[in-house]
Design an enzyme around this catalytic site. Structure first.
Site, mmCIF file in Angstrom:
data_model
loop_
_atom_site.group_PDB
_atom_site.id
_atom_site.type_symbol
_atom_site.label_atom_id
_atom_site.label_comp_id
_atom_site.label_asym_id
_atom_site.label_seq_id
_atom_site.Cartn_x
_atom_site.Cartn_y
_atom_site.Cartn_z
ATOM 1 N N LYS A 186 -22.191 18.719 -16.989
ATOM 2 C CA LYS A 186 -23.131 17.872 -15.969
ATOM 3 C C LYS A 186 -24.593 17.659 -16.518
ATOM 4 O O LYS A 186 -24.603 18.878 -16.848
ATOM 5 C CB LYS A 186 -22.450 16.811 -15.912
ATOM 6 C CG LYS A 186 -20.910 16.284 -14.933
ATOM 7 C CD LYS A 186 -20.768 14.749 -16.341
ATOM 8 C CE LYS A 186 -19.978 14.226 -15.166
ATOM 9 N NZ LYS A 186 -18.468 14.401 -15.356
HETATM 10 C C1 PLP Z 1 -17.128 13.821 -15.109
HETATM 11 C C2 PLP Z 1 -16.850 12.627 -14.796
HETATM 12 C C3 PLP Z 1 -15.562 12.465 -13.587
HETATM 13 C C4 PLP Z 1 -15.279 13.385 -12.716
HETATM 14 O O1 PLP Z 1 -16.069 14.838 -12.421
HETATM 15 P P1 PLP Z 1 -15.459 16.195 -12.385
HETATM 16 O O2 PLP Z 1 -15.984 16.726 -11.758
HETATM 17 O O3 PLP Z 1 -14.831 16.740 -13.107
HETATM 18 O O4 PLP Z 1 -14.094 15.473 -11.467
HETATM 19 C C5 PLP Z 1 -15.948 11.095 -12.887
HETATM 20 N N1 PLP Z 1 -15.898 9.894 -13.760
HETATM 21 C C6 PLP Z 1 -17.146 9.975 -14.365
HETATM 22 C C7 PLP Z 1 -17.755 8.723 -15.347
HETATM 23 C C8 PLP Z 1 -16.823 11.289 -15.519
HETATM 24 O O5 PLP Z 1 -17.879 11.428 -16.047
#
Ligand code: PLP
Length: 397
Positions: A186
């Site tokens: 992210k």
């Molecule tokens: C990455 C993501 C999540 C979940 O995040 P994690 O930290 O990997 O559990 C939820 N929703 C979206 C749209 C994502 O891209």
């Protein structure tokens, strides 16, 4: 896009603060922690950035979504409208809550289409969870109006869109609560981490309680003296992860600046390519610019472009075929392949997902490619990419 590209001395410094005390937990150990409260500091910083009154850091974005569902009062048998294009975590969190994911169509924002919400509304609908995909916004003002009109909870999944805004307001701040992810890919990473933001003091109370076994955090230095007003679970972040994220969060402005510049250069160069159109952005100035998403006139041309681009070393995710991000390939959901029976299966209202069709979303996803924007590109890299993209398009007809 990702924070991992700029992991460096600042992250190491924050982590070494934590290692120097050995206090790895965010709560307690006050005498030993030498005033280091990394999770708390992260939350203050995130609140300052997003303009939200409260924020609570969790162990992942998925954990943040689960925490937010509980804190907003979304539970057994409730229907929750989510888009067909998202990461699996969105529907996982709904199922974990004992609630029922109901899929809405997307539009050319690549996010939930507010004009199609009415079609999937039932007396059991409790909440709408728009997902701000690939760094930018849904038509969030219209979705918010719909929720207000119908008395529904608005909970935003802004996991992919930290720093993005709509008309100056940060995504995640439009509804009762919003969630972010700080996983390894992210915009900002904690390694693993996620957060809930909210302006509602009671939702915030429920968040920090729920994510820590229901502790009310009022017992003082002795955690054993805390009360437990609600049932909860453990979605706590560790101080080590929070420390990495804190250093990263302080770099957010710079990250956004580089992403936006790199994206603009590519987009300007691609505008004249035959048949190309771009994702619709309700507020282009608020785009966090993690991805450049574009459409071609037909599925065939899109597949061809994807292949040519990959051959010229410009890999572009084709989400329509991707196992993780689009409804079409979620066979585990369609078959309800559970490790053990799930609560929702007892609610009696679970749709047969194998029979759900989303023709409008299919039409858009078939024609969409995305290009991830990296922070590390030099001007020369950008020039070479543009040349490679133009070359790829010469063979598409
Ligand atoms: C990455 C993501 C999540 C979940 O995040 P994690 O930290 O990997 O559990 C939820 N929703 C979206 C749209 C994502 O891209």
């Amino acid at each position: 896009m990702p924070g991992f590209e700029i992991f460096g001395d600042k992250e190491r410094k924050e982590v070494s603060d934590v290692l120097s005390t050995g206090v790895l937990m965010r709560y307690g150990f006050d005498a030993a922690r030498n005033s280091h409260y990394k999770a708390l500091e992260f939350e203050k910083t995130l609140g300052d950035i997003t303009g939200s009154a409260f924020s609570h850091l969790c162990s992942s974005g998925t954990a943040a979504l689960c925490t937010a569902m509980a804190a907003c009062g979304i539970g057994a048998g409730d229907e929750v409208i989510i888009p067909a294009f998202t990461f699996v975590a969105t529907f996982e969190a709904v199922l974990q809550a004992g609630a029922i994911p109901v899929f809405g169509e997307i539009d050319e924002t690549l996010c939930l289409n507010p004009d199609r919400l009415e079609d999937v509304l039932t007396p059991r609908t409790r909440a709408v969870v728009p997902v701000h995909m690939c760094g930018a916004m849904a038509r969030i003002d219209e979705i918010k109006d719909f929720c207000t009109q119908k008395g529904l909870i608005l909970l935003e999944d802004a996991c992919q869109s930290l720093g993005a805004t709509f008309q100056g307001k940060h995504l995640g701040g439009f509804g009762l609560a919003g969630c972010f992810s700080f996983d390894a890919v992210k915009t900002v990473t904690c390694g693993e981490g996620g957060a809930v933001i909210t302006d509602d003091p009671q939702v915030y109370e429920r968040c920090h309680q729920y994510a820590d076994h229901g502790h009310d955090h009022l017992g003082g230095p002795d955690r054993g003296a805390d009360g437990h007003p609600i049932l909860g679970s453990n979605y706590r972040i560790s101080e080590l992860n929070a420390a990495v994220g804190l250093a990263q969060l302080r770099k957010l402005d710079r990250i956004l600046e580089i992403q936006r510049r790199n994206k603009q250069i590519l987009k300007d160069a691609m505008t004249s390519l035959p048949g190309i159109s771009f994702r619709y952005l309700p507020d282009p100035f608020g785009d966090s610019a993690t991805f450049l998403s574009f459409m071609l006139p037909t599925e065939e041309k899109t597949r061809q472009a994807c292949k040519e681009l990959a051959e010229n070393k410009i890999p572009c995710p084709y989400w329509y075929d991707n196992n993780w991000h689009y409804f079409k390939k979620w066979h585990h959901l369609k078959n309800m392949s559970c490790a053990a029976p799930m609560a929702v299966q007892l609610c009696g209202n679970l749709p047969d997902y194998k029979r759900v069709t989303l023709p409008e979303s299919d039409e858009i996803m078939k024609r969409t490619l995305s290009m991830q924007i990296m922070l590390s590109w030099s001007d020369q890299d950008l020039e070479q990419r543009i040349a490679a993209i133009k070359k790829s398009f010469t063979t598409i007809n």
